[in-house]
Enzyme design. Sequence first.
Site, mmCIF file in Angstrom:
data_model
loop_
_atom_site.group_PDB
_atom_site.id
_atom_site.type_symbol
_atom_site.label_atom_id
_atom_site.label_comp_id
_atom_site.label_asym_id
_atom_site.label_seq_id
_atom_site.Cartn_x
_atom_site.Cartn_y
_atom_site.Cartn_z
ATOM 1 N N HIS A 57 -0.354 6.535 -4.212
ATOM 2 C CA HIS A 57 -0.740 7.106 -2.910
ATOM 3 C C HIS A 57 0.390 7.197 -1.907
ATOM 4 C CE1 HIS A 57 -0.518 3.208 -1.036
ATOM 5 N NE2 HIS A 57 -1.134 3.597 0.056
ATOM 6 N N ASP A 84 -9.618 0.507 5.963
ATOM 7 C CA ASP A 84 -9.545 1.869 6.488
ATOM 8 C C ASP A 84 -10.157 2.812 5.462
ATOM 9 O OD1 ASP A 84 -9.078 4.108 7.925
ATOM 10 O OD2 ASP A 84 -6.900 3.895 8.005
#
Lengths: 138, 485
Positions: free
Chosen positions: B408, B99
Amino acid sequence: MEKAFEIMDHTADVGIIAYGASIEDLFSNSAMALFSLITELEDVEEKLRLDVEVSGEDTESLLVEWLNELIYLVDARHVLLKRFVIESLTERELHAVCYGDEFDPAKHKMKVGVKAATYHMLELAKSDGYSAQVIFDI
Amino acid sequence: MARWQGQLIKVDDCRWKIPENYKSGMRVPGLIYASQEMLESMLDEQTPEQVANVAFLPGIVGYSLAMPDIHWGYGFPIGGVAATSVEDGVISPGGVGYDINCGVRLLRTDLTEDDVRPKIDQLVSALFRDVPSGLGSEGTIKAGQKEMHQLMVEGARWAVKRGLGYEEDLDATEENGCLSGADPAKISDRAAKRGMPQAGTLGSGNHFLEVQVVEEIYDSEAAGVMGIAEQGQVLVLIHTGSRGFGHQICTDHLRVMERAVSKYGIKLPDRQLACAPVQSSEGQDYLAAMACAANYAWNNRQCIAHWVREAFGKVFDQSPESLGMRQIYDVAHNIAKIEEHVVDSDKLRVCVHRKGATRAFPPGHRDIPDRYKGIGQPVLIPGDMGRCSFVAVGTQKAMDETFGSTCHGAGRMLSRGAAKRTLKGADIVRELESRGIAVKAGSIPSLAEEASQAYKDVTKVIEVVHRAGISRKVAMAVPLGIIKG
Protein backbone atom coordinates in the site's frame (compact mmCIF):
# COMPACT_ATOMS: atom_id res chain seq x y z
CA MET A 1 7.77 16.20 42.95
CA GLU A 2 8.57 13.09 40.95
CA LYS A 3 7.90 13.46 37.23
CA ALA A 4 4.29 12.95 36.25
CA PHE A 5 4.87 11.46 32.80
CA GLU A 6 7.22 11.06 29.88
CA ILE A 7 6.69 10.76 26.15
CA MET A 8 8.03 7.73 24.30
CA ASP A 9 8.68 6.99 20.65
CA HIS A 10 6.99 4.26 18.68
CA THR A 11 7.65 3.75 14.96
CA ALA A 12 4.24 4.56 13.57
CA ASP A 13 2.80 6.41 16.55
CA VAL A 14 3.50 7.89 19.91
CA GLY A 15 3.23 6.72 23.49
CA ILE A 16 3.31 7.91 27.07
CA ILE A 17 4.57 6.54 30.33
CA ALA A 18 2.66 8.09 33.21
CA TYR A 19 3.39 7.79 36.91
CA GLY A 20 1.36 8.30 40.07
CA ALA A 21 1.73 7.77 43.80
CA SER A 22 -1.86 6.56 43.78
CA ILE A 23 -4.02 5.06 41.05
CA GLU A 24 -5.97 8.35 40.96
CA ASP A 25 -2.74 10.28 40.31
CA LEU A 26 -1.87 7.83 37.58
CA PHE A 27 -5.17 8.42 35.76
CA SER A 28 -4.88 12.18 36.17
CA ASN A 29 -1.25 12.25 34.97
CA SER A 30 -2.05 10.01 32.00
CA ALA A 31 -4.68 12.53 30.91
CA MET A 32 -2.21 15.38 31.32
CA ALA A 33 0.34 13.46 29.23
CA LEU A 34 -2.28 12.99 26.52
CA PHE A 35 -3.09 16.70 26.37
CA SER A 36 0.58 17.62 26.41
CA LEU A 37 0.88 15.62 23.17
CA ILE A 38 -2.10 17.41 21.65
CA THR A 39 -1.29 21.01 22.56
CA GLU A 40 0.87 23.39 24.64
CA LEU A 41 -0.73 23.03 28.07
CA GLU A 42 0.44 26.46 29.21
CA ASP A 43 -1.83 28.12 26.62
CA VAL A 44 -4.89 26.34 27.98
CA GLU A 45 -6.86 28.21 30.63
CA GLU A 46 -9.32 26.72 33.07
CA LYS A 47 -12.51 28.25 31.75
CA LEU A 48 -14.86 25.31 31.63
CA ARG A 49 -15.58 22.20 33.61
CA LEU A 50 -16.69 18.81 32.32
CA ASP A 51 -17.89 15.78 34.23
CA VAL A 52 -16.63 12.55 32.73
CA GLU A 53 -17.79 9.05 33.60
CA VAL A 54 -16.43 5.90 32.03
CA SER A 55 -16.54 2.18 32.69
CA GLY A 56 -14.26 -0.69 31.71
CA GLU A 57 -13.70 -4.41 32.14
CA ASP A 58 -10.69 -3.97 34.42
CA THR A 59 -8.29 -1.21 35.46
CA GLU A 60 -6.29 -1.47 32.22
CA SER A 61 -9.32 -1.14 29.99
CA LEU A 62 -10.67 1.61 32.24
CA LEU A 63 -7.49 3.59 31.57
CA VAL A 64 -7.86 3.11 27.80
CA GLU A 65 -11.57 4.06 27.97
CA TRP A 66 -10.76 7.17 30.01
CA LEU A 67 -8.20 8.39 27.50
CA ASN A 68 -10.47 7.55 24.57
CA GLU A 69 -13.27 9.54 26.19
CA LEU A 70 -11.00 12.58 26.42
CA ILE A 71 -9.93 12.17 22.77
CA TYR A 72 -13.59 12.02 21.82
CA LEU A 73 -14.28 15.27 23.71
CA VAL A 74 -11.52 17.04 21.77
CA ASP A 75 -13.13 16.13 18.43
CA ALA A 76 -16.81 16.30 19.33
CA ARG A 77 -16.85 19.14 21.87
CA HIS A 78 -13.79 21.08 20.67
CA VAL A 79 -12.26 21.35 24.13
CA LEU A 80 -8.70 21.22 25.42
CA LEU A 81 -8.33 20.04 29.02
CA LYS A 82 -5.49 20.48 31.49
CA ARG A 83 -6.57 19.55 35.02
CA PHE A 84 -8.26 16.35 36.04
CA VAL A 85 -9.74 15.67 39.45
CA ILE A 86 -10.58 12.02 39.98
CA GLU A 87 -13.73 12.03 42.09
CA SER A 88 -14.11 8.29 42.34
CA LEU A 89 -12.31 5.32 40.89
CA THR A 90 -13.02 1.61 41.25
CA GLU A 91 -11.71 -1.25 39.15
CA ARG A 92 -14.48 -0.76 36.59
CA GLU A 93 -15.87 2.78 37.07
CA LEU A 94 -14.37 6.23 36.94
CA HIS A 95 -15.84 9.65 37.64
CA ALA A 96 -13.66 12.68 37.02
CA VAL A 97 -14.07 16.43 36.78
CA CYS A 98 -11.96 18.00 34.04
CA TYR A 99 -11.04 21.66 33.62
CA GLY A 100 -9.92 23.40 30.45
CA ASP A 101 -10.89 25.67 27.61
CA GLU A 102 -12.69 25.67 24.30
CA PHE A 103 -10.34 25.14 21.39
CA ASP A 104 -9.48 28.45 19.78
CA PRO A 105 -7.19 28.21 16.73
CA ALA A 106 -5.95 31.75 17.41
CA LYS A 107 -4.82 30.88 20.91
CA HIS A 108 -4.06 27.17 20.93
CA LYS A 109 -1.46 25.33 18.96
CA MET A 110 -2.47 21.82 17.92
CA LYS A 111 0.66 19.69 17.96
CA VAL A 112 -0.53 16.18 17.14
CA GLY A 113 -3.92 14.83 16.15
CA VAL A 114 -4.30 11.98 18.62
CA LYS A 115 -7.05 9.69 17.32
CA ALA A 116 -7.23 6.79 19.78
CA ALA A 117 -5.64 5.16 22.82
CA THR A 118 -4.80 1.53 22.04
CA TYR A 119 -4.36 -1.69 23.99
CA HIS A 120 -1.15 -2.26 22.10
CA MET A 121 1.84 -2.73 24.45
CA LEU A 122 -0.40 -1.48 27.24
CA GLU A 123 1.31 -1.91 30.59
CA LEU A 124 0.07 -0.96 34.01
CA ALA A 125 2.44 -1.69 36.88
CA LYS A 126 2.54 -1.17 40.63
CA SER A 127 5.77 -1.05 42.60
CA ASP A 128 6.37 1.96 44.87
CA GLY A 129 3.66 3.83 43.08
CA TYR A 130 1.90 3.16 39.80
CA SER A 131 3.05 3.49 36.21
CA ALA A 132 1.31 3.00 32.89
CA GLN A 133 2.45 2.81 29.29
CA VAL A 134 -0.08 3.67 26.58
CA ILE A 135 0.42 3.88 22.80
CA PHE A 136 -1.76 6.29 20.84
CA ASP A 137 -2.82 6.10 17.24
CA ILE A 138 -2.18 9.43 15.55
CA MET B 1 13.94 -3.50 20.47
CA ALA B 2 15.74 -6.83 20.40
CA ARG B 3 16.21 -8.49 17.02
CA TRP B 4 13.62 -11.15 16.20
CA GLN B 5 15.06 -14.62 16.74
CA GLY B 6 12.23 -16.72 15.33
CA GLN B 7 12.41 -19.25 12.55
CA LEU B 8 12.30 -17.99 8.98
CA ILE B 9 12.62 -20.18 5.89
CA LYS B 10 13.72 -18.63 2.60
CA VAL B 11 11.32 -19.68 -0.18
CA ASP B 12 12.91 -17.51 -2.88
CA ASP B 13 14.38 -14.02 -3.27
CA CYS B 14 11.16 -12.32 -2.28
CA ARG B 15 9.31 -14.82 -0.09
CA TRP B 16 10.04 -15.89 3.50
CA LYS B 17 8.00 -18.38 5.46
CA ILE B 18 7.38 -18.58 9.20
CA PRO B 19 6.54 -22.26 9.80
CA GLU B 20 3.30 -23.09 11.54
CA ASN B 21 5.20 -24.84 14.33
CA TYR B 22 7.16 -21.69 15.23
CA LYS B 23 4.69 -20.96 17.98
CA SER B 24 2.06 -23.16 19.51
CA GLY B 25 -1.34 -21.74 18.61
CA MET B 26 -0.53 -20.72 15.02
CA ARG B 27 -3.17 -22.17 12.71
CA VAL B 28 -1.38 -21.42 9.42
CA PRO B 29 2.19 -20.48 8.47
CA GLY B 30 3.24 -16.87 7.94
CA LEU B 31 4.49 -15.62 4.55
CA ILE B 32 6.47 -12.39 4.22
CA TYR B 33 7.17 -10.71 0.88
CA ALA B 34 10.50 -8.90 1.14
CA SER B 35 14.00 -8.60 -0.23
CA GLN B 36 16.90 -9.74 1.95
CA GLU B 37 17.71 -6.08 2.67
CA MET B 38 14.15 -5.23 3.73
CA LEU B 39 13.96 -8.32 5.87
CA GLU B 40 16.81 -7.02 8.02
CA SER B 41 14.83 -3.99 9.20
CA MET B 42 11.75 -6.16 9.77
CA LEU B 43 13.78 -8.45 12.04
CA ASP B 44 15.09 -5.47 13.98
CA GLU B 45 11.54 -4.29 14.48
CA GLN B 46 10.18 -7.68 15.59
CA THR B 47 7.46 -7.45 12.91
CA PRO B 48 7.54 -11.19 12.06
CA GLU B 49 6.28 -11.87 15.58
CA GLN B 50 3.13 -9.96 14.72
CA VAL B 51 2.77 -11.95 11.50
CA ALA B 52 2.95 -15.11 13.62
CA ASN B 53 0.42 -13.71 16.11
CA VAL B 54 -2.14 -13.03 13.36
CA ALA B 55 -1.88 -16.74 12.45
CA PHE B 56 -3.67 -17.47 15.77
CA LEU B 57 -6.99 -16.03 14.50
CA PRO B 58 -9.68 -18.72 14.44
CA GLY B 59 -10.66 -19.67 10.90
CA ILE B 60 -7.63 -18.09 9.20
CA VAL B 61 -6.88 -19.82 5.90
CA GLY B 62 -3.81 -19.99 3.66
CA TYR B 63 -1.14 -17.85 5.24
CA SER B 64 -0.83 -14.89 7.56
CA LEU B 65 0.57 -12.60 4.86
CA ALA B 66 2.89 -9.62 5.06
CA MET B 67 3.64 -7.17 2.26
CA PRO B 68 7.13 -5.63 1.82
CA ASP B 69 6.04 -2.29 3.30
CA ILE B 70 5.12 -4.04 6.53
CA HIS B 71 5.87 -2.31 9.80
CA TRP B 72 5.03 -2.76 13.44
CA GLY B 73 1.37 -1.96 14.14
CA TYR B 74 -1.04 -2.64 16.98
CA GLY B 75 -1.71 -6.35 17.11
CA PHE B 76 -1.81 -6.68 13.35
CA PRO B 77 1.24 -5.45 11.48
CA ILE B 78 0.63 -2.60 9.03
CA GLY B 79 1.02 -4.21 5.62
CA GLY B 80 -0.69 -7.42 6.73
CA VAL B 81 -3.31 -9.50 4.95
CA ALA B 82 -5.37 -12.21 6.64
CA ALA B 83 -8.32 -14.14 5.17
CA THR B 84 -10.68 -15.91 7.55
CA SER B 85 -13.48 -18.28 6.68
CA VAL B 86 -16.87 -16.54 6.72
CA GLU B 87 -18.48 -19.74 7.93
CA ASP B 88 -16.34 -20.45 10.98
CA GLY B 89 -13.71 -17.72 11.17
CA VAL B 90 -13.45 -14.38 12.95
CA ILE B 91 -13.46 -10.70 12.04
CA SER B 92 -10.99 -8.46 13.85
CA PRO B 93 -11.27 -4.64 13.85
CA GLY B 94 -7.52 -4.54 14.48
CA GLY B 95 -7.07 -6.24 11.10
CA VAL B 96 -8.67 -3.22 9.45
CA GLY B 97 -7.10 -0.50 11.58
CA TYR B 98 -8.39 2.70 13.11
CA ASP B 99 -8.53 4.71 9.91
CA ILE B 100 -11.16 2.56 8.19
CA ASN B 101 -10.91 2.87 4.39
CA CYS B 102 -7.89 5.05 4.47
CA GLY B 103 -7.15 5.00 0.77
CA VAL B 104 -5.96 6.71 -2.36
CA ARG B 105 -7.65 8.32 -5.34
CA LEU B 106 -5.83 9.28 -8.54
CA LEU B 107 -7.02 11.79 -11.11
CA ARG B 108 -5.50 12.30 -14.55
CA THR B 109 -5.35 15.57 -16.49
CA ASP B 110 -4.53 16.66 -20.05
CA LEU B 111 -2.08 19.17 -18.56
CA THR B 112 1.68 18.78 -18.77
CA GLU B 113 4.46 19.86 -16.46
CA ASP B 114 5.11 22.83 -18.80
CA ASP B 115 1.50 24.00 -18.30
CA VAL B 116 1.50 23.59 -14.54
CA ARG B 117 4.99 24.53 -13.35
CA PRO B 118 4.61 28.29 -14.00
CA LYS B 119 1.39 28.29 -11.96
CA ILE B 120 2.29 25.76 -9.30
CA ASP B 121 2.41 28.21 -6.37
CA GLN B 122 -0.98 29.61 -7.31
CA LEU B 123 -2.38 26.09 -7.78
CA VAL B 124 -1.07 24.79 -4.46
CA SER B 125 -2.50 27.84 -2.68
CA ALA B 126 -5.89 27.32 -4.36
CA LEU B 127 -5.92 23.64 -3.37
CA PHE B 128 -4.90 24.48 0.19
CA ARG B 129 -7.71 27.02 0.39
CA ASP B 130 -10.44 24.92 -1.23
CA VAL B 131 -9.76 21.55 0.41
CA PRO B 132 -10.22 21.76 4.20
CA SER B 133 -7.20 20.22 5.91
CA GLY B 134 -5.26 20.19 9.12
CA LEU B 135 -5.81 19.51 12.78
CA GLY B 136 -9.12 20.63 14.17
CA SER B 137 -10.30 21.51 10.67
CA GLU B 138 -13.96 21.29 9.85
CA GLY B 139 -15.55 20.74 6.49
CA THR B 140 -17.96 22.82 4.48
CA ILE B 141 -20.32 19.84 4.20
CA LYS B 142 -23.03 20.49 6.73
CA ALA B 143 -24.95 17.27 7.08
CA GLY B 144 -27.59 16.86 9.76
CA GLN B 145 -28.19 13.49 11.35
CA LYS B 146 -30.57 12.24 8.68
CA GLU B 147 -28.27 13.28 5.86
CA MET B 148 -25.30 11.84 7.71
CA HIS B 149 -27.10 8.49 7.80
CA GLN B 150 -27.68 8.68 4.04
CA LEU B 151 -24.02 9.50 3.55
CA MET B 152 -23.01 6.38 5.54
CA VAL B 153 -25.24 4.18 3.39
CA GLU B 154 -24.54 5.75 -0.02
CA GLY B 155 -20.82 6.51 0.17
CA ALA B 156 -19.38 8.43 -2.78
CA ARG B 157 -22.79 8.49 -4.49
CA TRP B 158 -24.02 10.84 -1.76
CA ALA B 159 -21.62 13.48 -3.04
CA VAL B 160 -22.23 12.74 -6.74
CA LYS B 161 -26.00 13.16 -6.18
CA ARG B 162 -25.22 16.62 -4.85
CA GLY B 163 -23.23 17.59 -7.90
CA LEU B 164 -19.81 16.83 -6.42
CA GLY B 165 -18.31 14.71 -9.19
CA TYR B 166 -19.55 12.47 -11.99
CA GLU B 167 -21.29 9.15 -12.27
CA GLU B 168 -18.17 7.76 -13.99
CA ASP B 169 -16.14 8.51 -10.84
CA LEU B 170 -18.20 5.84 -9.09
CA ASP B 171 -17.39 3.32 -11.79
CA ALA B 172 -13.68 4.04 -11.22
CA THR B 173 -13.88 3.43 -7.45
CA GLU B 174 -13.43 0.15 -5.58
CA GLU B 175 -16.97 -1.14 -4.72
CA ASN B 176 -18.27 1.83 -6.78
CA GLY B 177 -17.59 3.90 -3.68
CA CYS B 178 -20.24 2.13 -1.64
CA LEU B 179 -19.75 -0.96 0.50
CA SER B 180 -23.04 -2.80 0.98
CA GLY B 181 -24.37 -3.74 4.39
CA ALA B 182 -23.81 -0.32 6.00
CA ASP B 183 -26.23 0.17 8.89
CA PRO B 184 -26.21 3.54 10.69
CA ALA B 185 -28.11 1.90 13.58
CA LYS B 186 -24.81 0.19 14.46
CA ILE B 187 -23.02 3.53 14.86
CA SER B 188 -22.72 5.14 18.29
CA ASP B 189 -23.85 8.73 18.81
CA ARG B 190 -20.26 9.48 19.65
CA ALA B 191 -19.00 8.26 16.27
CA ALA B 192 -21.66 10.31 14.49
CA LYS B 193 -20.80 13.41 16.54
CA ARG B 194 -17.09 13.03 15.77
CA GLY B 195 -17.82 12.32 12.12
CA MET B 196 -20.27 15.05 11.22
CA PRO B 197 -18.02 18.11 11.48
CA GLN B 198 -15.14 16.35 9.72
CA ALA B 199 -17.00 15.21 6.58
CA GLY B 200 -15.17 16.41 3.49
CA THR B 201 -11.81 17.15 5.12
CA LEU B 202 -8.33 15.90 4.29
CA GLY B 203 -7.14 15.70 7.90
CA SER B 204 -3.54 15.66 9.06
CA GLY B 205 -0.76 13.17 9.82
CA ASN B 206 0.30 11.17 6.79
CA HIS B 207 -2.65 12.31 4.68
CA PHE B 208 -1.93 14.54 1.73
CA LEU B 209 -2.87 15.88 -1.64
CA GLU B 210 -0.22 15.85 -4.33
CA VAL B 211 0.08 17.34 -7.83
CA GLN B 212 2.35 14.93 -9.67
CA VAL B 213 4.21 14.58 -12.94
CA VAL B 214 4.55 11.23 -14.71
CA GLU B 215 8.25 10.46 -14.81
CA GLU B 216 8.32 6.92 -16.14
CA ILE B 217 5.94 4.57 -17.91
CA TYR B 218 6.76 0.85 -17.65
CA ASP B 219 3.70 -0.54 -19.39
CA SER B 220 2.40 1.85 -22.03
CA GLU B 221 -0.60 -0.31 -22.94
CA ALA B 222 -1.97 -0.44 -19.39
CA ALA B 223 -1.04 3.21 -18.82
CA GLY B 224 -2.89 4.14 -22.03
CA VAL B 225 -6.06 2.42 -20.84
CA MET B 226 -5.86 4.49 -17.64
CA GLY B 227 -5.41 7.71 -19.63
CA ILE B 228 -1.71 8.08 -18.83
CA ALA B 229 -0.19 8.83 -22.21
CA GLU B 230 3.23 10.35 -21.74
CA GLN B 231 6.02 11.47 -19.49
CA GLY B 232 5.43 14.95 -18.17
CA GLN B 233 1.66 14.47 -17.85
CA VAL B 234 0.13 15.87 -14.66
CA LEU B 235 -1.80 13.69 -12.18
CA VAL B 236 -3.40 14.43 -8.81
CA LEU B 237 -3.24 12.01 -5.88
CA ILE B 238 -5.57 12.22 -2.87
CA HIS B 239 -4.70 10.23 0.26
CA THR B 240 -7.15 10.33 3.18
CA GLY B 241 -9.61 8.17 5.11
CA SER B 242 -12.55 8.25 7.51
CA ARG B 243 -11.10 10.76 9.99
CA GLY B 244 -12.33 10.66 13.63
CA PHE B 245 -15.45 8.79 12.50
CA GLY B 246 -13.57 5.60 11.60
CA HIS B 247 -11.41 5.87 14.70
CA GLN B 248 -14.43 6.09 16.97
CA ILE B 249 -16.04 3.08 15.28
CA CYS B 250 -12.86 1.06 15.72
CA THR B 251 -12.57 2.14 19.37
CA ASP B 252 -16.26 1.36 20.06
CA HIS B 253 -16.09 -2.08 18.50
CA LEU B 254 -12.75 -3.05 20.02
CA ARG B 255 -14.51 -2.66 23.36
CA VAL B 256 -17.27 -5.02 22.20
CA MET B 257 -14.70 -7.47 20.84
CA GLU B 258 -12.81 -7.46 24.15
CA ARG B 259 -15.87 -9.03 25.75
CA ALA B 260 -16.51 -11.28 22.75
CA VAL B 261 -13.04 -12.84 23.09
CA SER B 262 -13.92 -14.29 26.49
CA LYS B 263 -17.54 -15.00 25.53
CA TYR B 264 -16.47 -17.21 22.60
CA GLY B 265 -13.40 -18.60 24.36
CA ILE B 266 -10.93 -17.27 21.78
CA LYS B 267 -7.25 -17.51 22.72
CA LEU B 268 -5.07 -14.67 21.44
CA PRO B 269 -1.44 -13.70 22.02
CA ASP B 270 -2.20 -9.94 21.93
CA ARG B 271 -5.21 -8.05 23.31
CA GLN B 272 -5.27 -5.72 20.32
CA LEU B 273 -6.15 -8.68 18.02
CA ALA B 274 -9.59 -8.83 19.70
CA CYS B 275 -12.14 -10.43 17.39
CA ALA B 276 -15.48 -12.23 17.17
CA PRO B 277 -16.88 -14.88 14.82
CA VAL B 278 -17.92 -13.32 11.49
CA GLN B 279 -21.37 -14.88 11.96
CA SER B 280 -21.85 -13.63 15.54
CA SER B 281 -23.91 -10.53 16.33
CA GLU B 282 -20.70 -8.77 17.43
CA GLY B 283 -19.03 -9.65 14.11
CA GLN B 284 -22.03 -8.64 11.99
CA ASP B 285 -22.45 -5.38 13.91
CA TYR B 286 -18.82 -4.47 13.32
CA LEU B 287 -19.09 -5.23 9.59
CA ALA B 288 -22.20 -3.02 9.34
CA ALA B 289 -20.47 -0.18 11.21
CA MET B 290 -17.21 -0.61 9.31
CA ALA B 291 -19.14 -0.28 6.04
CA CYS B 292 -20.53 3.07 7.28
CA ALA B 293 -16.98 4.31 7.86
CA ALA B 294 -15.78 2.92 4.52
CA ASN B 295 -18.59 4.81 2.80
CA TYR B 296 -17.83 7.98 4.75
CA ALA B 297 -14.21 7.77 3.52
CA TRP B 298 -15.25 7.23 -0.11
CA ASN B 299 -17.56 10.19 0.16
CA ASN B 300 -14.68 12.16 1.63
CA ARG B 301 -12.37 11.44 -1.29
CA GLN B 302 -15.24 12.13 -3.70
CA CYS B 303 -15.85 15.61 -2.23
CA ILE B 304 -12.14 16.40 -2.18
CA ALA B 305 -11.71 15.27 -5.81
CA HIS B 306 -14.48 17.68 -6.78
CA TRP B 307 -12.84 20.61 -5.00
CA VAL B 308 -9.52 19.67 -6.61
CA ARG B 309 -11.15 19.85 -10.04
CA GLU B 310 -12.72 23.20 -9.20
CA ALA B 311 -9.40 24.61 -8.00
CA PHE B 312 -7.71 23.50 -11.24
CA GLY B 313 -10.60 25.02 -13.18
CA LYS B 314 -10.15 28.38 -11.46
CA VAL B 315 -6.38 28.49 -11.81
CA PHE B 316 -6.36 27.43 -15.48
CA ASP B 317 -9.57 29.29 -16.30
CA GLN B 318 -11.07 26.24 -17.99
CA SER B 319 -13.67 23.69 -17.01
CA PRO B 320 -12.36 20.52 -15.29
CA GLU B 321 -13.91 18.54 -18.19
CA SER B 322 -11.87 20.40 -20.78
CA LEU B 323 -8.78 19.80 -18.66
CA GLY B 324 -9.50 16.05 -18.95
CA MET B 325 -9.71 15.58 -15.19
CA ARG B 326 -11.02 12.01 -15.13
CA GLN B 327 -10.60 9.66 -12.26
CA ILE B 328 -8.19 6.79 -12.86
CA TYR B 329 -9.19 4.81 -9.78
CA ASP B 330 -9.78 4.89 -6.02
CA VAL B 331 -8.59 2.09 -3.71
CA ALA B 332 -9.02 1.35 -0.02
CA HIS B 333 -5.99 0.19 1.93
CA ASN B 334 -7.52 -0.38 5.41
CA ILE B 335 -10.58 -2.57 5.07
CA ALA B 336 -12.15 -6.01 5.50
CA LYS B 337 -14.11 -7.45 2.58
CA ILE B 338 -16.21 -10.56 2.11
CA GLU B 339 -14.85 -12.14 -1.08
CA GLU B 340 -14.75 -15.48 -2.81
CA HIS B 341 -11.32 -17.08 -3.20
CA VAL B 342 -9.94 -20.48 -4.05
CA VAL B 343 -8.44 -22.16 -0.99
CA ASP B 344 -6.98 -25.68 -1.35
CA SER B 345 -8.70 -25.93 -4.76
CA ASP B 346 -12.14 -25.19 -3.28
CA LYS B 347 -14.09 -21.97 -3.64
CA LEU B 348 -14.49 -20.39 -0.21
CA ARG B 349 -16.16 -17.26 1.09
CA VAL B 350 -13.60 -15.44 3.17
CA CYS B 351 -13.30 -12.20 5.08
CA VAL B 352 -10.11 -10.61 3.72
CA HIS B 353 -8.56 -8.21 6.22
CA ARG B 354 -6.31 -5.72 4.42
CA LYS B 355 -4.54 -3.48 6.89
CA GLY B 356 -2.14 -1.31 4.98
CA ALA B 357 -2.65 -3.48 1.91
CA THR B 358 -4.40 -2.86 -1.40
CA ARG B 359 -6.79 -5.03 -3.36
CA ALA B 360 -5.11 -6.11 -6.61
CA PHE B 361 -7.65 -8.05 -8.68
CA PRO B 362 -6.53 -9.59 -11.98
CA PRO B 363 -7.67 -8.94 -15.56
CA GLY B 364 -11.16 -10.21 -16.21
CA HIS B 365 -12.33 -10.14 -12.58
CA ARG B 366 -16.04 -9.37 -12.30
CA ASP B 367 -15.52 -6.72 -9.61
CA ILE B 368 -13.40 -4.39 -11.72
CA PRO B 369 -14.74 -1.84 -14.21
CA ASP B 370 -15.18 -2.97 -17.82
CA ARG B 371 -12.57 -0.59 -19.13
CA TYR B 372 -9.95 -2.24 -16.90
CA LYS B 373 -11.00 -5.85 -17.52
CA GLY B 374 -8.19 -6.26 -20.05
CA ILE B 375 -5.35 -4.95 -17.86
CA GLY B 376 -6.37 -5.72 -14.27
CA GLN B 377 -7.44 -3.45 -11.44
CA PRO B 378 -5.40 -0.26 -11.05
CA VAL B 379 -3.39 -0.29 -7.83
CA LEU B 380 -2.25 3.07 -6.43
CA ILE B 381 0.87 3.08 -4.28
CA PRO B 382 1.74 6.46 -2.78
CA GLY B 383 5.29 7.01 -1.64
CA ASP B 384 6.31 9.35 1.13
CA MET B 385 6.17 13.12 0.79
CA GLY B 386 8.70 14.20 -1.80
CA ARG B 387 9.83 10.88 -3.27
CA CYS B 388 7.59 9.20 -5.84
CA SER B 389 4.37 7.21 -6.25
CA PHE B 390 3.50 4.23 -8.41
CA VAL B 391 0.57 3.02 -10.43
CA ALA B 392 0.38 -0.75 -10.85
CA VAL B 393 -2.20 -3.37 -11.81
CA GLY B 394 -3.48 -6.52 -10.12
CA THR B 395 -2.51 -9.98 -11.35
CA GLN B 396 -3.72 -13.58 -11.32
CA LYS B 397 -0.73 -14.40 -9.12
CA ALA B 398 -2.10 -12.05 -6.44
CA MET B 399 -5.39 -13.91 -6.69
CA ASP B 400 -3.58 -17.25 -6.31
CA GLU B 401 -1.23 -16.26 -3.49
CA THR B 402 -2.40 -13.21 -1.55
CA PHE B 403 -6.20 -13.19 -1.77
CA GLY B 404 -5.88 -10.56 -4.50
CA SER B 405 -3.76 -8.17 -2.43
CA THR B 406 -0.55 -6.19 -2.67
CA CYS B 407 1.39 -3.46 -0.84
CA HIS B 408 0.00 0.00 0.00
CA GLY B 409 2.89 2.43 0.28
CA ALA B 410 6.30 3.06 1.64
CA GLY B 411 6.00 2.03 5.28
CA ARG B 412 7.36 4.07 8.15
CA MET B 413 10.95 3.53 9.24
CA LEU B 414 11.67 6.30 11.78
CA SER B 415 9.32 7.20 14.62
CA ARG B 416 7.76 10.63 14.45
CA GLY B 417 9.81 11.71 17.45
CA ALA B 418 13.05 10.48 15.90
CA ALA B 419 12.20 12.24 12.64
CA LYS B 420 11.50 15.50 14.48
CA ARG B 421 14.74 15.28 16.45
CA THR B 422 16.89 14.82 13.36
CA LEU B 423 15.00 16.91 10.80
CA LYS B 424 13.44 20.34 10.76
CA GLY B 425 10.21 21.18 8.96
CA ALA B 426 11.59 24.44 7.58
CA ASP B 427 14.65 22.64 6.14
CA ILE B 428 12.39 20.13 4.46
CA VAL B 429 10.36 22.88 2.81
CA ARG B 430 13.61 24.46 1.57
CA GLU B 431 14.89 21.13 0.28
CA LEU B 432 11.62 20.40 -1.56
CA GLU B 433 11.49 23.92 -2.98
CA SER B 434 15.06 23.62 -4.22
CA ARG B 435 13.86 20.61 -6.21
CA GLY B 436 11.03 22.69 -7.65
CA ILE B 437 8.32 21.21 -5.42
CA ALA B 438 5.82 23.68 -3.92
CA VAL B 439 4.55 22.86 -0.41
CA LYS B 440 1.65 24.17 1.65
CA ALA B 441 1.15 22.73 5.11
CA GLY B 442 -1.02 23.47 8.10
CA SER B 443 1.95 22.92 10.38
CA ILE B 444 5.53 23.34 9.10
CA PRO B 445 7.22 21.70 12.14
CA SER B 446 5.13 18.55 11.77
CA LEU B 447 6.30 18.22 8.16
CA ALA B 448 9.47 16.74 9.61
CA GLU B 449 7.48 13.74 10.82
CA GLU B 450 6.52 12.93 7.25
CA ALA B 451 9.89 13.54 5.60
CA SER B 452 11.24 11.01 3.09
CA GLN B 453 13.96 9.99 5.51
CA ALA B 454 11.31 8.69 7.93
CA TYR B 455 10.01 6.18 5.38
CA LYS B 456 11.24 3.13 3.53
CA ASP B 457 11.99 3.71 -0.14
CA VAL B 458 8.75 2.92 -1.98
CA THR B 459 10.81 1.99 -5.08
CA LYS B 460 12.19 -1.03 -3.22
CA VAL B 461 8.71 -1.97 -2.03
CA ILE B 462 7.26 -1.93 -5.53
CA GLU B 463 10.24 -3.89 -6.91
CA VAL B 464 9.45 -6.78 -4.57
CA VAL B 465 5.73 -7.00 -5.40
CA HIS B 466 6.55 -6.66 -9.10
CA ARG B 467 9.21 -9.38 -9.01
CA ALA B 468 6.99 -11.61 -6.87
CA GLY B 469 4.28 -11.10 -9.51
CA ILE B 470 1.51 -10.03 -7.09
CA SER B 471 1.16 -6.81 -9.07
CA ARG B 472 2.77 -5.28 -12.14
CA LYS B 473 4.12 -1.77 -12.22
CA VAL B 474 2.69 0.55 -14.84
CA ALA B 475 3.95 4.08 -14.18
CA MET B 476 5.82 6.24 -11.70
CA ALA B 477 5.13 9.89 -10.87
CA VAL B 478 7.02 12.49 -8.85
CA PRO B 479 5.57 15.43 -6.90
CA LEU B 480 5.28 18.96 -8.21
CA GLY B 481 3.11 20.35 -5.45
CA ILE B 482 2.20 19.03 -1.98
CA ILE B 483 -0.65 19.96 0.36
CA LYS B 484 -0.44 18.63 3.92
CA GLY B 485 -2.76 19.08 6.86
